[in-house]
Design an enzyme around this catalytic site. Structure first.
Site, PDB file in Angstrom:
ATOM      1  N   LYS A  82      91.879  23.638  -6.447  1.00 58.50           N
ATOM      2  CA  LYS A  82      91.567  23.962  -5.053  1.00 58.50           C
ATOM      3  C   LYS A  82      91.160  25.425  -4.927  1.00 58.50           C
ATOM      4  O   LYS A  82      91.773  26.308  -5.536  1.00 58.50           O
ATOM      5  CB  LYS A  82      92.786  23.670  -4.172  1.00 58.50           C
ATOM      6  N   SER A 151      94.104  20.091   3.912  1.00 57.78           N
ATOM      7  CA  SER A 151      93.039  20.994   3.535  1.00 57.78           C
ATOM      8  C   SER A 151      92.575  20.825   2.095  1.00 57.78           C
ATOM      9  O   SER A 151      91.566  21.418   1.691  1.00 57.78           O
ATOM     10  CB  SER A 151      93.521  22.446   3.735  1.00 57.78           C
ATOM     11  N   SER A 175      98.727  18.986   3.736  1.00 57.24           N
ATOM     12  CA  SER A 175      97.454  19.169   3.040  1.00 57.24           C
ATOM     13  C   SER A 175      97.376  18.581   1.640  1.00 57.24           C
ATOM     14  O   SER A 175      96.310  18.588   1.033  1.00 57.24           O
ATOM     15  CB  SER A 175      97.108  20.658   2.967  1.00 57.24           C
TER      16      SER A 175
END
Length: 452
Positions: A82, A151, A175
């Protein structure tokens, strides 16, 4: 073995084949890159990727093996990261144009551990802006008209689309768990303090965690093992041995586990089809499952979480927002403005209330091995302006308990519907073992993927 067949194998199996020389790391990385080239234009999971660099890493790992050097558990396995996690060899831009081209001076602690385990860092996956709600370019691989969640949008989508076997995301509210549910993959939000956060963009020191995504539970355990453990730069981590997650996950049970199907005070926010699916799941487990409705005292958890998260995000991100002006989304500017109105007294009170709620949840594990509850209100919503609601993760994130998202159910249009499994305090290993029993008990068919 063809590249297509290679991509269908679990990472645990591929790692074993690479270790004994049946498959090269380069061949496996090339297979993943071919898949990325095929679907990335429509899915948009990656913020940064370098095929040449990935192949170079794989070739070095193949030479390492041929020289008879010791191999790590992830030798030759590509892992996507990420884009709020620092990497020396890729930009880390936090999903914001304010940090376009930013390069960190050193790897995050978990990246160092992945390299030591032999992983190939294949690229950086799309995150929402500063890992909050404003979405990026990523689409859901099962239906590109739907959100992948957030996210950790690109992280979940990359695994679900078969681009990579493993990936790393983060969670401050929902997330990890929500995008895993929407995209139909396995994911873990570990206990707070199990995985170090050094080198990861801080949103909320009280709530932030990093965790793995995979397409099977043993693969998830393998990745969690590699990134867990004490780090002197993260005071939340503790010295001590990390459990053998892969071995414990597949252990036989002396007695069958008992689950609690828990309906929290926000149960009415679940979509009717999701409510029916979970009621049916609880019924199918028979005597292995009890039903619990949490009392209304837990209804305060969502406000408590908001107070802590908004205050800490205002502190950590406020300077970026001030400098960014209109280059920052309105949704993030509004969060920072609200966070700055929270008084020190309100913030400290919220933190103490959070600790009290966490302590009170411990007693429920005297009567069950793990809690079953929704991972999200329903299947991934249609549209690209939302990442969905994290409401079913909030209580468990606030409490710091370990949670998993298991792709065991389906909803509308055969879209994935994740089961959230919650474990006791710092009991990640037993949670994985309970999850393995549940997966084998239900033995669900593979979720149909709508090819992007």
């Amino acid at each position: 073995m063809s590249s297509v067949n290679l991509l269908t194998l679990p990472a645990t199996e591929v790692a074993s084949q690479i270790a004994r020389g049946a498959v090269s790391a380069e061949d496996y990385v090339r297979a993943c890159l071919s898949r990325i080239e095929e679907v990335e234009p429509e899915v948009g999971a990656f913020a940064h990727i370098s095929p040449d660099y990935a192949i170079d890493q794989a070739r070095n790992l193949d030479r390492h093996r041929l020289e008879g050097k010791p191999l790590g558990p992830l030798h030759g396995i590509p892992v996507a990261i990420k884009d709020i996690i620092d990497t020396e060899d890729f930009p880390t831009e936090f999903g914001s144009p304010l940090f376009a081209g930013r390069r960190a001076d050193r790897d995050a602690a978990i990246i160092t551990r992945l390299r030591a385990a032999g992983a190939v860092i294949i690229g950086k996956t799309v995150t929402t802006e500063f890992a909050y709600f404003y979405p990026g370019k990523t689409r859901n691989p099962h239906d590109v008209e739907r959100t992948p969640g957030g996210s950790s949008s690109g992280t979940a989508a990359a695994v679900a689309a078969g681009m990579v076997p493993l990936a790393i995301g983060t969670q401050t509210n929902g997330s990890i768990i929500r995008p895993a549910s929407y995209c139909g993959v396995y994911a873990a939000k570990p206990s707070k303090g199990l995985v170090p956060r050094t080198g990861i963009l801080p949103l909320s020191e009280t709530l932030d965690v990093a965790g793995p995504f995979a397409r099977s539970l043993p693969d998830l355990a393998l990745l969690l093992q590699a990134i867990s453990g004490y780090d002197e730069d993260d005071p939340e981590t503790r010295p001590g041995m990390v459990p053998d997650f892969p071995a414990i996950t597949v252990e036989n049970f002396p007695v069958e586990p008992r689950f609690a199907f828990v309906r929290t005070p926000v149960w009415d926010k679940a979509e009717p089809e999701a409510q029916r699916a979970f009621e049916k799941l609880a019924e199918s487990l028979g005597e292995n499952c009890v039903r619990i409705d949490l009392p209304e005292i837990y209804a305060d958890a969502w406000d408590i979480h908001r107070t802590i998260m908004y205050a800490e995000m205002a502190y950590n991100l406020g300077g970026f927002v001030d400098r960014g002006g209109e280059a920052v989304s309105e949704v993030l500017r509004n969060l920072i403005a609200e966070g700055r109105t929270i008084t020190a007294v309100a913030y400290q009170k919220a933190r103490e209330e959070a600790r009290e709620l966490a302590r009170s949840l411990v007693g429920y594990f005297d009567h069950c091995n793990a809690i079953i509850t929704p991972a999200a209100p329903g299947v991934a919503p249609k549209g690209h302006s939302t990442t969905g609601s994290p409401i079913f993760s909030t209580l468990w994130t606030l409490s710091g308990l370990p949670t998993l998202s298991l792709p065991l159910l389906t909803g509308e249009d055969e879209m994935p519907l994740g089961v959230q499994l919650v474990g006791g305090p710092r009991d990640d290993a037993r949670l994985l073992r309970n999850a393995n029993w549940l997966v084998n008990k239900l033995n669900p068919p593979k979720t149909r993927r709508k090819r992007a």
